[in-house]
Scaffold this active site. Structure first.
Site, PDB file in Angstrom:
ATOM      1  N   TYR A   1       0.852  -1.158  -0.048  1.00  0.00           N
ATOM      2  CA  TYR A   1       0.156   0.178   0.241  1.00  0.00           C
ATOM      3  C   TYR A   1       0.711   1.284   0.100  1.00  0.00           C
ATOM      4  O   TYR A   1       0.492   2.708  -0.459  1.00  0.00           O
ATOM      5  CB  TYR A   1      -0.653   0.260   0.976  1.00  0.00           C
ATOM      6  CG  TYR A   1      -1.928  -1.008   1.769  1.00  0.00           C
ATOM      7  CD1 TYR A   1      -2.203  -1.768   0.000  1.00  0.00           C
ATOM      8  CD2 TYR A   1      -2.172  -0.749   2.558  1.00  0.00           C
ATOM      9  CE1 TYR A   1      -3.148  -3.128   0.429  1.00  0.00           C
ATOM     10  CE2 TYR A   1      -3.564  -2.681   2.392  1.00  0.00           C
ATOM     11  CZ  TYR A   1      -3.539  -3.168   2.218  1.00  0.00           C
ATOM     12  OH  TYR A   1      -4.986  -4.225   1.719  1.00  0.00           O
TER      13      TYR A   1
ATOM     14  N   HIS B   1      -0.045 -12.039   2.812  1.00  0.00           N
ATOM     15  CA  HIS B   1      -0.900 -10.880   1.624  1.00  0.00           C
ATOM     16  C   HIS B   1      -1.641 -11.350   0.839  1.00  0.00           C
ATOM     17  O   HIS B   1      -2.777 -10.784   0.871  1.00  0.00           O
ATOM     18  CB  HIS B   1      -0.577  -9.261   1.011  1.00  0.00           C
ATOM     19  CG  HIS B   1      -1.254  -8.417   0.672  1.00  0.00           C
ATOM     20  ND1 HIS B   1      -0.951  -6.936   0.570  1.00  0.00           N
ATOM     21  CD2 HIS B   1      -2.667  -7.970   0.345  1.00  0.00           C
ATOM     22  CE1 HIS B   1      -1.889  -6.424   0.545  1.00  0.00           C
ATOM     23  NE2 HIS B   1      -2.593  -7.367   0.789  1.00  0.00           N
TER      24      HIS B   1
END
Length: 271
Positions: free
Chosen positions: A48, A106
């Protein structure tokens, strides 16, 4: 605030997501607004590019670090043991923190054995730089395998979950196995705002469709959720969901926006 308790650890059931923001300034403003509003569960990830903003926003407050539950995630390329250690150290540097509360894989990566990744994550727990571990975007089978590989509990599986996206099989598994299901994109990237059924339910409680959706998630056992917004108004609105409860009929009506609710899950949910 509601909490999900996993192996004695209380995790704020409502968190704040930091994906899909354009730059540091937007991230910092949004995270600061979230912290001021009362969010103490903050979700970030190496992918991110928001770890620095998370760390700075938290550091600028007078709130003790221990009051926060901070999650970050290993990027797809950081799965072998060496990369797990090195990338987590860099994450901590960007965050300006000595530890993260939760480190996740993730997403599944077939090129690296999950066992190697999880064992390296366990090593970080022993060192004290990671308190809990988990996974994201894993299937039921992949989650079960991760649990077998790990010497410590798999605290959560973070997946996309909202009124139009069923996670019935995974939710049933999580309830049975004491794993938290963390719902990302809970508002379907804003699509729920115009849903007539959700708006009608909201009118009965003087709440918005978004607030109804978040309340629906929070009332499910073993579920937490991490809505994301860069709007201070929406950040506050999303947090204003602890002063009402949906009745069983309304909870079922939201589930009916998905496929038919399986009988075994309905039993677990008390329907």
């Amino acid at each position: 605030m509601d909490y999900v308790t996993i192996n004695g650890t209380e995790i704020p059931a409502l968190g704040f997501g930091t994906a899909r923001m354009d730059d540091y300034d937007e991230q910092y403003r949004a995270i600061s607004a979230a912290v001021e509003t009362g969010y103490r569960h903050i979700d970030t990830a190496q992918m991110y590019d928001s770890e620095e903003a998370v760390g700075d926003a938290i550091a600028e407050t007078d709130i003790d670090r221990e009051e926060f539950f901070v999650t970050t995630k290993l990027a797809p390329g950081n799965r072998d043991a060496e990369a797990v250690h090195e990338s987590t150290a860099k994450s901590l540097e960007r965050l300006g923190m000595e530890y993260v509360d939760l480190l996740l894989i993730h997403s599944p990566n077939d090129e690296i054995d999950h066992q190697e990744t999880i064992e390296a994550m366990n090593d970080l727990q022993e060192e004290g730089s990671v308190r809990h571990i988990g996974v994201s975007n894993f299937s039921v089978q992949q989650t079960a395998e991760a649990m077998e590989y790990s010497e410590t509990p798999i605290v959560t599986n973070q997946v996309k979950y909202h009124p139009y996206k069923s996670q019935a099989d995974l939710l049933a598994f999580c309830i049975d196995e004491n794993v938290m299901l963390t719902a990302y994109s809970p508002l379907a990237v804003g699509d729920i705002s115009d849903d007539e059924i959700l708006r009608e339910i909201g009118e009965r409680y003087n709440k918005s469709a978004a607030q109804v959706t978040l309340r629906w998630l929070l009332e499910q056992p073993m579920v937490s959720t991490i809505p994301m917004s860069s709007s201070a108004e929406h950040i506050r609105e999303n947090f204003d969901v602890f002063d009402f409860e949906l009745d069983d009929e309304d909870v079922r009506a939201v589930f009916d926006l998905q496929d038919e609710l399986p009988a075994d899950l309905a039993d677990r949910l008390g329907f």
